[in-house]
Motif scaffolding. Structure first.
Motif, PDB file in Angstrom:
ATOM      1  N   LEU A  26     -10.256 -22.680  -7.204  1.00 36.27           N
ATOM      2  CA  LEU A  26      -9.592 -22.591  -5.898  1.00 36.27           C
ATOM      3  C   LEU A  26     -10.537 -22.468  -4.708  1.00 36.27           C
ATOM      4  CD1 LEU A  26      -6.378 -20.562  -6.723  1.00 36.27           C
ATOM      5  CD2 LEU A  26      -6.607 -22.995  -6.259  1.00 36.27           C
ATOM      6  N   PRO A  27     -11.573 -21.627  -4.753  1.00 30.23           N
ATOM      7  CA  PRO A  27     -12.476 -21.595  -3.586  1.00 30.23           C
ATOM      8  C   PRO A  27     -13.139 -22.951  -3.327  1.00 30.23           C
ATOM      9  CG  PRO A  27     -12.872 -19.697  -5.007  1.00 30.23           C
ATOM     10  CD  PRO A  27     -11.926 -20.601  -5.736  1.00 30.23           C
ATOM     11  N   LEU A  44      -2.448 -27.144  -1.029  1.00 30.85           N
ATOM     12  CA  LEU A  44      -3.194 -26.514  -2.121  1.00 30.85           C
ATOM     13  C   LEU A  44      -2.327 -25.471  -2.812  1.00 30.85           C
ATOM     14  CD1 LEU A  44      -5.811 -26.108  -3.729  1.00 30.85           C
ATOM     15  CD2 LEU A  44      -6.565 -24.545  -1.937  1.00 30.85           C
ATOM     16  N   ALA A  45      -1.599 -24.677  -2.025  1.00 28.24           N
ATOM     17  CA  ALA A  45      -0.697 -23.684  -2.617  1.00 28.24           C
ATOM     18  C   ALA A  45       0.390 -24.368  -3.440  1.00 28.24           C
ATOM     19  CB  ALA A  45      -0.079 -22.816  -1.528  1.00 28.24           C
ATOM     20  N   ASP A  46       0.906 -25.494  -2.935  1.00 26.97           N
ATOM     21  CA  ASP A  46       1.909 -26.255  -3.695  1.00 26.97           C
ATOM     22  C   ASP A  46       1.308 -26.803  -4.984  1.00 26.97           C
ATOM     23  OD1 ASP A  46       3.741 -25.755  -1.698  1.00 26.97           O
ATOM     24  OD2 ASP A  46       3.514 -27.724  -0.753  1.00 26.97           O
ATOM     25  N   MET A  47       0.077 -27.326  -4.894  1.00 27.14           N
ATOM     26  CA  MET A  47      -0.591 -27.844  -6.089  1.00 27.14           C
ATOM     27  C   MET A  47      -0.786 -26.741  -7.121  1.00 27.14           C
ATOM     28  SD  MET A  47      -3.506 -30.545  -4.881  1.00 27.14           S
ATOM     29  CE  MET A  47      -4.325 -29.480  -3.711  1.00 27.14           C
ATOM     30  N   LEU A  48      -1.127 -25.553  -6.649  1.00 26.36           N
ATOM     31  CA  LEU A  48      -1.313 -24.432  -7.570  1.00 26.36           C
ATOM     32  C   LEU A  48       0.002 -24.104  -8.263  1.00 26.36           C
ATOM     33  CD1 LEU A  48      -3.085 -22.215  -8.772  1.00 26.36           C
ATOM     34  CD2 LEU A  48      -2.451 -20.789  -6.827  1.00 26.36           C
ATOM     35  N   ILE A  58      -5.255 -25.444 -15.426  1.00 25.58           N
ATOM     36  CA  ILE A  58      -4.971 -25.505 -13.988  1.00 25.58           C
ATOM     37  C   ILE A  58      -5.940 -26.436 -13.271  1.00 25.58           C
ATOM     38  CG2 ILE A  58      -4.936 -24.163 -11.855  1.00 25.58           C
ATOM     39  CD1 ILE A  58      -4.070 -21.772 -13.571  1.00 25.58           C
ATOM     40  N   GLY A  59      -7.224 -26.281 -13.530  1.00 27.16           N
ATOM     41  CA  GLY A  59      -8.225 -27.101 -12.845  1.00 27.16           C
ATOM     42  C   GLY A  59      -8.025 -28.584 -13.099  1.00 27.16           C
ATOM     43  N   VAL A  60      -7.736 -28.938 -14.340  1.00 27.83           N
ATOM     44  CA  VAL A  60      -7.516 -30.347 -14.685  1.00 27.83           C
ATOM     45  C   VAL A  60      -6.249 -30.857 -14.014  1.00 27.83           C
ATOM     46  CG1 VAL A  60      -7.022 -31.934 -16.596  1.00 27.83           C
ATOM     47  CG2 VAL A  60      -8.797 -30.200 -16.846  1.00 27.83           C
ATOM     48  N   ASN A  61      -5.199 -30.055 -14.041  1.00 32.65           N
ATOM     49  CA  ASN A  61      -3.953 -30.461 -13.378  1.00 32.65           C
ATOM     50  C   ASN A  61      -4.168 -30.683 -11.883  1.00 32.65           C
ATOM     51  OD1 ASN A  61      -2.624 -30.261 -15.815  1.00 32.65           O
ATOM     52  ND2 ASN A  61      -1.604 -28.344 -15.341  1.00 32.65           N
ATOM     53  N   MET A  62      -4.932 -29.792 -11.268  1.00 31.36           N
ATOM     54  CA  MET A  62      -5.162 -29.919  -9.829  1.00 31.36           C
ATOM     55  C   MET A  62      -6.041 -31.131  -9.520  1.00 31.36           C
ATOM     56  SD  MET A  62      -5.259 -25.945  -8.681  1.00 31.36           S
ATOM     57  CE  MET A  62      -5.006 -26.201  -6.944  1.00 31.36           C
ATOM     58  N   ALA A  63      -7.054 -31.376 -10.338  1.00 39.82           N
ATOM     59  CA  ALA A  63      -7.905 -32.552 -10.133  1.00 39.82           C
ATOM     60  C   ALA A  63      -7.077 -33.822 -10.265  1.00 39.82           C
ATOM     61  CB  ALA A  63      -9.059 -32.564 -11.130  1.00 39.82           C
ATOM     62  N   THR A  64      -6.234 -33.857 -11.269  1.00 39.47           N
ATOM     63  CA  THR A  64      -5.384 -35.026 -11.484  1.00 39.47           C
ATOM     64  C   THR A  64      -4.433 -35.219 -10.311  1.00 39.47           C
ATOM     65  OG1 THR A  64      -5.513 -34.631 -13.865  1.00 39.47           O
ATOM     66  CG2 THR A  64      -3.774 -36.106 -13.106  1.00 39.47           C
ATOM     67  N   TYR A  65      -3.860 -34.133  -9.830  1.00 40.68           N
ATOM     68  CA  TYR A  65      -2.913 -34.185  -8.713  1.00 40.68           C
ATOM     69  C   TYR A  65      -3.589 -34.693  -7.436  1.00 40.68           C
ATOM     70  CZ  TYR A  65       0.806 -32.545  -5.577  1.00 40.68           C
ATOM     71  OH  TYR A  65       1.805 -32.466  -4.635  1.00 40.68           O
ATOM     72  N   VAL A  66      -4.730 -34.105  -7.107  1.00 40.09           N
ATOM     73  CA  VAL A  66      -5.454 -34.530  -5.898  1.00 40.09           C
ATOM     74  C   VAL A  66      -5.886 -35.985  -6.026  1.00 40.09           C
ATOM     75  CG1 VAL A  66      -7.543 -34.209  -4.516  1.00 40.09           C
ATOM     76  CG2 VAL A  66      -6.250 -32.226  -5.278  1.00 40.09           C
ATOM     77  N   ALA A 123     -10.571 -13.503  -8.135  1.00 37.54           N
ATOM     78  CA  ALA A 123      -9.981 -12.567  -7.163  1.00 37.54           C
ATOM     79  C   ALA A 123      -9.928 -13.190  -5.770  1.00 37.54           C
ATOM     80  CB  ALA A 123     -10.774 -11.259  -7.139  1.00 37.54           C
ATOM     81  N   ALA A 124     -11.004 -13.878  -5.381  1.00 40.70           N
ATOM     82  CA  ALA A 124     -11.014 -14.550  -4.069  1.00 40.70           C
ATOM     83  C   ALA A 124      -9.923 -15.607  -4.001  1.00 40.70           C
ATOM     84  CB  ALA A 124     -12.379 -15.176  -3.806  1.00 40.70           C
ATOM     85  N   ALA A 125      -9.761 -16.352  -5.079  1.00 38.89           N
ATOM     86  CA  ALA A 125      -8.706 -17.369  -5.119  1.00 38.89           C
ATOM     87  C   ALA A 125      -7.331 -16.714  -5.031  1.00 38.89           C
ATOM     88  CB  ALA A 125      -8.818 -18.185  -6.403  1.00 38.89           C
ATOM     89  N   GLY A 126      -7.148 -15.619  -5.757  1.00 39.43           N
ATOM     90  CA  GLY A 126      -5.864 -14.915  -5.721  1.00 39.43           C
ATOM     91  C   GLY A 126      -5.553 -14.394  -4.326  1.00 39.43           C
TER      92      GLY A 126
END
Length: 192
Positions: A26-27, A44-48, A58-66, A123-126
């Motif tokens: 996320l960062p 980004l919040a919607d993608m999460l 999560i990371g793979v899903n977000m990469a695929t989505y973007v 924690a920063a991402a949260g």
């Protein structure tokens, strides 16, 4: 062609440096949003939310989505490959050498040193996601203290904490039940 190369290298960097799993991306994704303009923090919040509620990392899903939103199906594939390439290479190297060095105090020290780093990134991402969800954008216009917080989101989060942690009959339910209920609540109470 340049777009696909940039997608690959942007996600290669994310995959290389986001130690700690999907939330640790996320960062890096926030930084990518600021530098590329491919998506906003709200997106980004919607993608999460979508990535959390779909199968897979999560990371793979977000990469695929973007990648898909920016470059269609080829962009999705290229972004995903960019993200997972460092992990594949690193795991192969670790598998080759770790059995010889797993008891080495320096290797063990490195692994223990990475734990706080990944915890801090998560924690920063949260906190970033909490800010996007719980702080009402209307506050910047009205400056009214009652407009500071998104009261609907706070109430839903509080209810979820109670039902997932303290109410005996519901705390054993599968997380997808709570995701589904939250989606219905968001529609009924017009969270958008």
């Amino acid at each position: 062609m340049m777009l696909y190369l940039r997608l690959f290298f942007e996600f290669l960097k994310v995959g290389l440096f986001s130690v700690g799993g999907g939330l640790a991306t996320l960062p890096f994704l926030r930084d990518m949003a600021a530098n590329t303009g491919w998506f906003t923090e709200a997106q980004l919040a919607d993608m999460l939310a979508v990535s959390e509620s779909t199968p897979g990392p999560i990371g793979v899903n977000m990469a695929t989505y973007v990648g898909f939103t920016v470059g269609g199906i080829p962009g999705a594939i290229i972004s995903t490959l960019g993200l997972i390439t460092p992990s594949i290479i690193i795991i192969l190297l670790i598998a080759l050498f770790l059995k010889n060095f797993k008891d080495n105090k320096y290797v063990q020290g490195a692994f223990y040193g990475l734990r706080p780093t990944s915890t801090g990134l998560i924690a920063a991402a949260g906190l970033s996601v909490a800010y996007l969800v719980f702080i009402n954008p209307l506050f910047s216009e009205t400056h009214a203290i009652l407009d500071l917080l998104n009261w609907k989101a706070l109430a839903l989060a509080a209810a979820l904490i109670v039902f997932t942690r303290f109410v005996e009959p519901t705390k054993k339910l599968h997380p997808i039940v709570f995701i589904g209920i939250s989606a219905v609540v968001g529609i009924v109470f017009k969270f958008a």
